[in-house]
Structures are given as C-alpha cells and as structure tokens.
Motif scaffolding. Structure first.
Motif, PDB file in Angstrom:
ATOM      1  N   LYS A  27       0.818  -1.412   0.130  1.00 34.35           N
ATOM      2  CA  LYS A  27      -0.451  -0.052   0.236  1.00 34.35           C
ATOM      3  C   LYS A  27       0.390   1.325  -0.135  1.00 34.35           C
ATOM      4  N   ASP A  28       2.038   0.877   0.792  1.00 32.18           N
ATOM      5  CA  ASP A  28       2.873   2.885   0.625  1.00 32.18           C
ATOM      6  C   ASP A  28       4.684   2.099   0.638  1.00 32.18           C
ATOM      7  N   PRO A  29       4.882   1.956  -0.987  1.00 29.73           N
ATOM      8  CA  PRO A  29       6.540   1.368  -0.197  1.00 29.73           C
ATOM      9  C   PRO A  29       7.363   2.200   0.070  1.00 29.73           C
ATOM     10  N   SER A  30       7.238   3.205  -0.129  1.00 26.66           N
ATOM     11  CA  SER A  30       7.814   4.450   0.111  1.00 26.66           C
ATOM     12  C   SER A  30       9.045   4.062   1.418  1.00 26.66           C
ATOM     13  N   ASN A  31       8.087   3.085   2.101  1.00 28.00           N
ATOM     14  CA  ASN A  31       8.100   3.692   3.708  1.00 28.00           C
ATOM     15  C   ASN A  31       9.030   1.764   4.005  1.00 28.00           C
ATOM     16  N   VAL A  32       9.093   1.393   3.139  1.00 26.96           N
ATOM     17  CA  VAL A  32       9.524   0.227   3.717  1.00 26.96           C
ATOM     18  C   VAL A  32      10.986  -0.070   3.053  1.00 26.96           C
ATOM     19  N   ASP A  33      12.126  -1.092   3.380  1.00 27.44           N
ATOM     20  CA  ASP A  33      12.901  -1.360   2.499  1.00 27.44           C
ATOM     21  C   ASP A  33      12.605  -2.145   1.603  1.00 27.44           C
ATOM     22  N   LEU A  34      12.351  -2.052   0.188  1.00 26.16           N
ATOM     23  CA  LEU A  34      11.626  -2.411  -0.760  1.00 26.16           C
ATOM     24  C   LEU A  34      13.236  -3.812  -1.484  1.00 26.16           C
ATOM     25  N   GLU A  35      14.629  -3.576  -0.943  1.00 22.50           N
ATOM     26  CA  GLU A  35      15.172  -4.718  -1.713  1.00 22.50           C
ATOM     27  C   GLU A  35      15.395  -5.739  -0.684  1.00 22.50           C
ATOM     28  N   LYS A  36      15.027  -5.521   0.805  1.00 17.79           N
ATOM     29  CA  LYS A  36      14.415  -6.618   1.650  1.00 17.79           C
ATOM     30  C   LYS A  36      13.129  -7.582   1.386  1.00 17.79           C
ATOM     31  N   VAL A  37      12.119  -6.152   1.102  1.00 20.15           N
ATOM     32  CA  VAL A  37      10.912  -7.156   0.726  1.00 20.15           C
ATOM     33  C   VAL A  37      11.077  -7.893  -0.749  1.00 20.15           C
ATOM     34  N   ALA A  38      11.980  -7.229  -1.547  1.00 18.98           N
ATOM     35  CA  ALA A  38      12.343  -8.825  -2.644  1.00 18.98           C
ATOM     36  C   ALA A  38      12.823  -9.642  -2.327  1.00 18.98           C
ATOM     37  N   PHE A  51       2.780 -20.777  -2.762  1.00 13.34           N
ATOM     38  CA  PHE A  51       3.444 -18.921  -2.437  1.00 13.34           C
ATOM     39  C   PHE A  51       3.439 -18.608  -4.085  1.00 13.34           C
ATOM     40  N   SER A  52       5.353 -19.463  -4.683  1.00 12.54           N
ATOM     41  CA  SER A  52       5.574 -19.110  -5.870  1.00 12.54           C
ATOM     42  C   SER A  52       4.758 -18.604  -6.242  1.00 12.54           C
ATOM     43  N   LYS A  53       3.694 -19.336  -6.492  1.00 10.56           N
ATOM     44  CA  LYS A  53       2.664 -18.746  -7.825  1.00 10.56           C
ATOM     45  C   LYS A  53       1.889 -17.836  -7.840  1.00 10.56           C
ATOM     46  N   GLU A  54       1.544 -17.523  -6.402  1.00 11.80           N
ATOM     47  CA  GLU A  54       0.691 -16.446  -6.160  1.00 11.80           C
ATOM     48  C   GLU A  54       1.984 -15.033  -6.094  1.00 11.80           C
ATOM     49  N   ALA A  55       3.182 -15.481  -6.079  1.00  8.64           N
ATOM     50  CA  ALA A  55       3.566 -14.183  -5.999  1.00  8.64           C
ATOM     51  C   ALA A  55       4.128 -13.307  -6.954  1.00  8.64           C
ATOM     52  N   GLY A  56       3.056 -13.502  -8.086  1.00  9.57           N
ATOM     53  CA  GLY A  56       3.664 -12.836  -9.198  1.00  9.57           C
ATOM     54  C   GLY A  56       2.336 -11.362  -9.386  1.00  9.57           C
ATOM     55  N   ARG A  57       1.231 -12.052  -8.606  1.00  6.65           N
ATOM     56  CA  ARG A  57       0.561 -11.092  -8.558  1.00  6.65           C
ATOM     57  C   ARG A  57       0.845 -10.063  -6.972  1.00  6.65           C
ATOM     58  N   ILE A  58       1.409 -10.436  -6.042  1.00  4.93           N
ATOM     59  CA  ILE A  58       2.221  -9.597  -4.870  1.00  4.93           C
ATOM     60  C   ILE A  58       3.000  -8.685  -5.694  1.00  4.93           C
ATOM     61  N   CYS A  59       4.368  -8.322  -6.481  1.00  3.35           N
ATOM     62  CA  CYS A  59       5.311  -8.201  -6.981  1.00  3.35           C
ATOM     63  C   CYS A  59       4.807  -6.862  -7.781  1.00  3.35           C
ATOM     64  N   TYR A  60       3.492  -7.239  -8.431  1.00  6.05           N
ATOM     65  CA  TYR A  60       3.270  -6.412  -9.714  1.00  6.05           C
ATOM     66  C   TYR A  60       2.541  -5.710  -8.883  1.00  6.05           C
ATOM     67  N   THR A  61       1.558  -5.903  -7.975  1.00  4.84           N
ATOM     68  CA  THR A  61       0.694  -4.667  -7.221  1.00  4.84           C
ATOM     69  C   THR A  61       2.228  -3.723  -6.586  1.00  4.84           C
ATOM     70  N   ILE A  62       3.426  -3.981  -5.973  1.00  5.93           N
ATOM     71  CA  ILE A  62       4.308  -3.530  -5.441  1.00  5.93           C
ATOM     72  C   ILE A  62       4.509  -2.709  -5.980  1.00  5.93           C
ATOM     73  N   ILE A  63       4.520  -3.063  -7.311  1.00  6.52           N
ATOM     74  CA  ILE A  63       5.880  -2.178  -8.387  1.00  6.52           C
ATOM     75  C   ILE A  63       4.725  -0.730  -8.643  1.00  6.52           C
ATOM     76  N   GLN A  64       3.659  -1.547  -9.454  1.00  4.54           N
ATOM     77  CA  GLN A  64       2.978  -0.450  -9.497  1.00  4.54           C
ATOM     78  C   GLN A  64       2.726   0.655  -8.737  1.00  4.54           C
ATOM     79  N   ALA A  65       2.608   0.517  -7.199  1.00  5.07           N
ATOM     80  CA  ALA A  65       2.151   1.375  -6.048  1.00  5.07           C
ATOM     81  C   ALA A  65       3.297   1.374  -5.747  1.00  5.07           C
ATOM     82  N   GLU A  66       4.474   1.698  -5.810  1.00  9.45           N
ATOM     83  CA  GLU A  66       5.501   2.185  -6.246  1.00  9.45           C
ATOM     84  C   GLU A  66       5.880   3.252  -7.238  1.00  9.45           C
ATOM     85  N   SER A  67       5.373   3.170  -8.424  1.00  8.03           N
ATOM     86  CA  SER A  67       5.026   3.747  -9.848  1.00  8.03           C
ATOM     87  C   SER A  67       4.446   4.875  -9.547  1.00  8.03           C
TER      88      SER A  67
END
Length: 219
Positions: A27-38, A51-67
């Motif tokens: 929701k608020d990616p600028s407030n966390v260490d994104l390298e650690k999250v990755a 989890f690996s089957k669903e992780a793409g969706r989570i990564c996509y959401t974080i990338i969109q939110a950060e952008s």
C-alpha cells in the motif's frame, strides 16, 4: 477489494512482523526497505511452491504502487537482480533441492506473466525463462514427474506469450519434447501423457480442444 484481499490472504504464512512489512509494501512502498521485501518474497517462493504461484501478483501490485507513489522502480530492480542471481546458480539449486528448483521456475514464469513494460512481457526475462524450460526438457528431468508437471504447467500458463516473444526457441523446445516423448526410455506413463497433452495443446494453437479435454481430463 478482491485482488488485494487475495494478496493479503497469501501472506498469512509469514510471521506477524513480516506480514506487516509486506502489507505496507503493497500500500505504501516508500515507507519500507524494498530490497529487503524483494528478498523476503524470493526466499519464500523458493521454499513454498503455493506461494511462488501467487507471488507474481504481489510483486506486480508493489511495482505499480511504487511507480505511482514515487515514480521509481527500486523494488523491480531488486527483484530482477535477485532472480538473476538465482538464475546463475540454477544448476546448483536443482542439485541441492529439486523442490526449490521447481519453485524457482514457477516463480520466474509467474513474474514473466505479471510484469509488463508498455503492456508487453519483459524482454530481459524471455531467455532466462526459456533456459529454465529447456533445462526441464533434458533427459534427466523428463524422468522426474515433478519436473515434467512443472514444465507443462508453465507452458499452459505462458507458452503462447513466450512463443510470441521468440518462436524459434519454442520450436526448439518442442522438438526436444517430441524426441523425449518418442525416444526416451524411463518415462512414467503420467509423464508421457503430460508431454503428449502439451504437444497437442500447442499444435491446437495453445487451446484445449473438446476432444483433448475429454481424452485427458475425463475419468
């Protein structure tokens, strides 16, 4: 609500502190260490194939939110760097743990499926994804049902878009699969069925015909 609900559901396997970190990243990616999250997402993906089957969706959401939030791509860069690192060590990974290797292939194919640049899959991932699928099509892998199952699942999911990016490599991959199906000794009957099904699936333009559906999936 639906999408994010799903993503939050998928992080229940983490401890509460990590869940909090991931929820903030979504929701608020600028407030966390994104390298650690990755790194957390990749580490979990190598351990947990669900989890690996669903992780793409989570990564996509974080990338969109950060952008949207800061116009940067620290998370995407960190994620791709880590994927590249694991890709370089893929043979060692496979030797160490077949389960982790299968999770890695599932994860990188998932990332290929979700991550887009100008609405196109990322060119940087095309060859690494192909290389992983080619590895699954080698004789020693075709003798392992888990690897054949993984290969067929990924081709069902991303085969059509992968072929659009590089059709010559897809032709080469299916040449290996046909040879494996016809010539290789030691294939289980399930592996033979899976290979035949994916060969016919591609021949039908990446669609499941009614006849094939009945043949492969009815009792």
């Amino acid at each position: 609500m639906g999408e994010t609900g799903k993503e939050e559901y998928k992080i229940q396997s983490f401890d509460s502190e990590t869940q909090k970190l991931l929820k903030t990243a979504l929701k608020d990616p600028s407030n966390v260490d994104l390298e650690k999250v990755a790194n957390i997402i990749v580490d979990q993906s190598l351990k947990d194939c669900v989890f690996s089957k669903e992780a793409g969706r989570i990564c996509y959401t974080i990338i969109q939110a950060e952008s949207k939030q800061v116009g940067q791509s620290i998370f995407r860069r960190s994620l791709l760097n880590r994927l590249q690192q694991e890709y370089k060590d893929r043979e060692e990974l496979r030797t160490r743990s077949l389960q982790a290797w299968i999770c890695y292939v599932t994860f990188i194919c998932n990332i290929f499926d979700y991550l887009r640049v100008n609405n196109m899959p990322m060119m940087a991932l095309v060859n690494p994804v192909y290389d992983c699928l080619f590895r699954l099509a080698q004789p020693d892998s075709l003798r392992k049902e888990e690897e054949v199952d993984c290969l067929v699942l990924q081709l069902h999911r991303i085969g059509e878009q992968l072929e659009k990016m590089n059709s010559q490599r897809m032709d080469e991959l299916f040449s290996l699969l046909r040879d494996g199906f016809l010539l290789q000794e030691g294939l289980s009957s399930l592996s033979q069925l899976l290979l035949l099904e994916i060969i016919e699936f591609r021949a039908a333009d990446w669609k499941m015909t009614d006849a094939a559906q009945k043949y492969y999936y009815s009792e």
